[in-house]
Design a protein around this motif. Structure first.
Motif, PDB file in Angstrom:
ATOM      1  N   LEU A 138      41.344  57.962  31.359  1.00 54.72           N
ATOM      2  CA  LEU A 138      39.944  57.687  31.033  1.00 54.72           C
ATOM      3  C   LEU A 138      39.850  56.596  29.960  1.00 54.72           C
ATOM      4  O   LEU A 138      39.042  55.664  30.073  1.00 54.72           O
ATOM      5  N   THR A 139      40.688  56.707  28.939  1.00 50.39           N
ATOM      6  CA  THR A 139      40.694  55.701  27.869  1.00 50.39           C
ATOM      7  C   THR A 139      41.064  54.328  28.399  1.00 50.39           C
ATOM      8  O   THR A 139      40.415  53.315  28.080  1.00 50.39           O
ATOM      9  N   VAL A 140      42.091  54.268  29.242  1.00 54.81           N
ATOM     10  CA  VAL A 140      42.561  52.988  29.779  1.00 54.81           C
ATOM     11  C   VAL A 140      41.509  52.362  30.696  1.00 54.81           C
ATOM     12  O   VAL A 140      41.272  51.137  30.649  1.00 54.81           O
ATOM     13  N   VAL A 141      40.864  53.175  31.521  1.00 52.31           N
ATOM     14  CA  VAL A 141      39.823  52.654  32.417  1.00 52.31           C
ATOM     15  C   VAL A 141      38.671  52.071  31.615  1.00 52.31           C
ATOM     16  O   VAL A 141      38.160  50.987  31.923  1.00 52.31           O
ATOM     17  N   LEU A 276      32.787  50.307  10.806  1.00 53.79           N
ATOM     18  CA  LEU A 276      32.362  48.919  10.976  1.00 53.79           C
ATOM     19  C   LEU A 276      31.446  48.721  12.184  1.00 53.79           C
ATOM     20  O   LEU A 276      30.871  47.653  12.342  1.00 53.79           O
ATOM     21  N   VAL A 277      31.365  49.746  13.051  1.00 53.94           N
ATOM     22  CA  VAL A 277      30.548  49.614  14.256  1.00 53.94           C
ATOM     23  C   VAL A 277      29.581  50.789  14.348  1.00 53.94           C
ATOM     24  O   VAL A 277      29.726  51.799  13.645  1.00 53.94           O
ATOM     25  N   ASP A 278      28.605  50.656  15.219  1.00 53.64           N
ATOM     26  CA  ASP A 278      27.687  51.757  15.494  1.00 53.64           C
ATOM     27  C   ASP A 278      28.434  52.826  16.290  1.00 53.64           C
ATOM     28  O   ASP A 278      28.920  52.542  17.389  1.00 53.64           O
ATOM     29  N   PRO A 279      28.546  54.054  15.763  1.00 56.03           N
ATOM     30  CA  PRO A 279      29.314  55.092  16.471  1.00 56.03           C
ATOM     31  C   PRO A 279      28.810  55.387  17.880  1.00 56.03           C
ATOM     32  O   PRO A 279      29.573  55.869  18.719  1.00 56.03           O
ATOM     33  N   LEU A 280      27.529  55.109  18.149  1.00 54.04           N
ATOM     34  CA  LEU A 280      26.953  55.390  19.469  1.00 54.04           C
ATOM     35  C   LEU A 280      27.000  54.184  20.403  1.00 54.04           C
ATOM     36  O   LEU A 280      26.558  54.278  21.551  1.00 54.04           O
ATOM     37  N   SER A 281      27.521  53.063  19.910  1.00 51.16           N
ATOM     38  CA  SER A 281      27.640  51.883  20.764  1.00 51.16           C
ATOM     39  C   SER A 281      28.824  52.041  21.708  1.00 51.16           C
ATOM     40  O   SER A 281      29.649  52.947  21.562  1.00 51.16           O
ATOM     41  N   ASN A 282      28.919  51.135  22.682  1.00 52.17           N
ATOM     42  CA  ASN A 282      30.041  51.187  23.630  1.00 52.17           C
ATOM     43  C   ASN A 282      31.382  51.057  22.908  1.00 52.17           C
ATOM     44  O   ASN A 282      32.340  51.765  23.220  1.00 52.17           O
ATOM     45  N   GLU A 283      31.435  50.154  21.936  1.00 52.55           N
ATOM     46  CA  GLU A 283      32.675  49.961  21.182  1.00 52.55           C
ATOM     47  C   GLU A 283      33.000  51.198  20.340  1.00 52.55           C
ATOM     48  O   GLU A 283      34.160  51.611  20.243  1.00 52.55           O
ATOM     49  N   GLY A 284      31.950  51.805  19.739  1.00 54.16           N
ATOM     50  CA  GLY A 284      32.169  53.015  18.939  1.00 54.16           C
ATOM     51  C   GLY A 284      32.686  54.166  19.767  1.00 54.16           C
ATOM     52  O   GLY A 284      33.600  54.889  19.359  1.00 54.16           O
ATOM     53  N   VAL A 285      32.110  54.345  20.957  1.00 52.83           N
ATOM     54  CA  VAL A 285      32.571  55.410  21.858  1.00 52.83           C
ATOM     55  C   VAL A 285      33.997  55.149  22.306  1.00 52.83           C
ATOM     56  O   VAL A 285      34.827  56.067  22.388  1.00 52.83           O
ATOM     57  N   ASN A 286      34.311  53.897  22.584  1.00 53.52           N
ATOM     58  CA  ASN A 286      35.661  53.509  22.993  1.00 53.52           C
ATOM     59  C   ASN A 286      36.683  53.857  21.909  1.00 53.52           C
ATOM     60  O   ASN A 286      37.742  54.437  22.181  1.00 53.52           O
ATOM     61  N   ILE A 287      36.365  53.519  20.669  1.00 49.77           N
ATOM     62  CA  ILE A 287      37.265  53.806  19.547  1.00 49.77           C
ATOM     63  C   ILE A 287      37.415  55.319  19.362  1.00 49.77           C
ATOM     64  O   ILE A 287      38.511  55.832  19.105  1.00 49.77           O
ATOM     65  N   ALA A 288      36.297  56.049  19.505  1.00 57.43           N
ATOM     66  CA  ALA A 288      36.331  57.508  19.336  1.00 57.43           C
ATOM     67  C   ALA A 288      37.215  58.172  20.398  1.00 57.43           C
ATOM     68  O   ALA A 288      37.993  59.088  20.098  1.00 57.43           O
ATOM     69  N   ILE A 289      37.110  57.702  21.639  1.00 54.56           N
ATOM     70  CA  ILE A 289      37.945  58.262  22.717  1.00 54.56           C
ATOM     71  C   ILE A 289      39.420  57.981  22.444  1.00 54.56           C
ATOM     72  O   ILE A 289      40.283  58.840  22.662  1.00 54.56           O
ATOM     73  N   TYR A 290      39.700  56.791  21.936  1.00 57.78           N
ATOM     74  CA  TYR A 290      41.084  56.454  21.595  1.00 57.78           C
ATOM     75  C   TYR A 290      41.611  57.375  20.492  1.00 57.78           C
ATOM     76  O   TYR A 290      42.748  57.853  20.558  1.00 57.78           O
TER      77      TYR A 290
END
Length: 313
Positions: A138-141, A276-290
């Protein structure tokens, strides 16, 4: 009673390692054949090159704290996987001998009750394997498709920031570089999962053998065979379990040490990235999943290690 094939539990695990070029046929190590060439391409060209270009990029962004953190929290994990693969390939013969020892009669369940005792533990490992694999995939996709969803086609953004000796923003170099990064990311993720879960499997085998040995001790006086003979058999079984556990520790101690050190750095860097990012943004969710993937990996190591400690106690 039908013999239990303990290695059957990890057949998918072994198959995935073969696909990654990490499991030569039979009991052999790498020799001069096509599989070794395939392993060289996957390990050195795809994974090694992917890591090298990202590592070189650190020299160009070290003055920018945010860009440096973004690069390090990915690159450190990928370099660790390279170290894991090195130690794994170096000890592949010993590992195969260790797995072959599971075919010994002394490791087999002696009756249907013991069979029912060990199967839930083996099935639990399977559940952990598929669950862990799902989280990582899921993380890689998400990483693979996120640049396509969050940026315009004209921006030519890659999944990872890296240095290349050519302009990666022009076509077709951009498409080829994008594909190269995705292949490198998939290889690193799948290899990491299957090396880690193989270690979990070895710990699971130790737990299973402790259950069998404990049941044998409980039933020393049952049956018609000599009690002395059963005691001697239990002592031999105990020695074999100790040998198996010690060899497992010898094979993976450096890998586990590196895993804990790197995971600590990655978790700290990941939490910094979330500020440094919005936790609810796409990048924030991506970092959280990682971050969840890294924490899950450490948790599962500790879980299976604790299971061994409990069974031994």
């Amino acid at each position: 009673m039908q013999k239990l094939n303990l290695k059957h539990t990890i057949r998918i695990n072994i198959l995935m390692l073969k696909l990654m070029g990490l499991w030569p046929e039979g009991n052999n190590t790498y020799t001069s054949n096509l599989y070794t060439l395939y392993a060289f391409v996957t390990i050195v060209v795809i994974m090694g090159g992917h890591n090298l270009f990202q590592t070189i990029n650190i020299c160009f962004v070290y003055k920018n704290l945010e860009a440096l953190a973004t690069t390090i929290f990915i690159t450190s994990t990928e370099v660790l996987v390279s170290v894991k693969i090195y130690f794994f390939a170096q000890n592949i013969r010993t590992l195969k001998e260790l797995l072959s020892s599971l075919n010994k009669d002394i490791f087999q369940p002696k009756n249907q009750l013991q069979m029912e005792l060990v199967l839930p533990t083996l099935n639990f490992w399977k559940m952990v394997y598929w669950g862990f694999l799902f989280i990582v995939i899921l993380t890689v996709v998400i990483w693979g498709i996120l640049p396509l969803l969050t940026t315009s086609v004209e921006s030519k953004q890659l999944p990872f920031t890296a240095w290349y000796p050519y302009d990666s923003t022009i076509s077709p170099m951009y498409e080829l570089t994008y594909l190269y990064q995705v292949l490198g990311m998939w290889y690193i993720a799948v290899s990491n999962v299957n090396i880690g879960t193989l270690f979990y499997a070895l710990l699971t085998y130790v737990v299973v053998q402790c259950d069998i040995l404990s049941d044998n001790f409980k039933n020393l006086v049952n049956g018609y065979s000599s009690v002395n003979r059963r005691i001697i058999s239990c002592i031999r079984h105990h020695r074999e379990i100790l040998r198996f556990a010690q060899n497992t520790n010898h094979l993976f101690n450096m890998i586990i040490l590196g895993q804990f050190i790197t995971s600590t750095i990655v978790i700290a860097t990941t939490l910094f990235m979330l500020t440094l990012v919005d936790p609810l943004s796409n990048e924030g969710v991506n970092i959280a999943i990682y971050a969840v993937s890294i924490i899950t990996e450490i948790f599962v190591y500790c879980w299976f290690g604790n299971e061994v400690d409990v069974k031994v106690s």
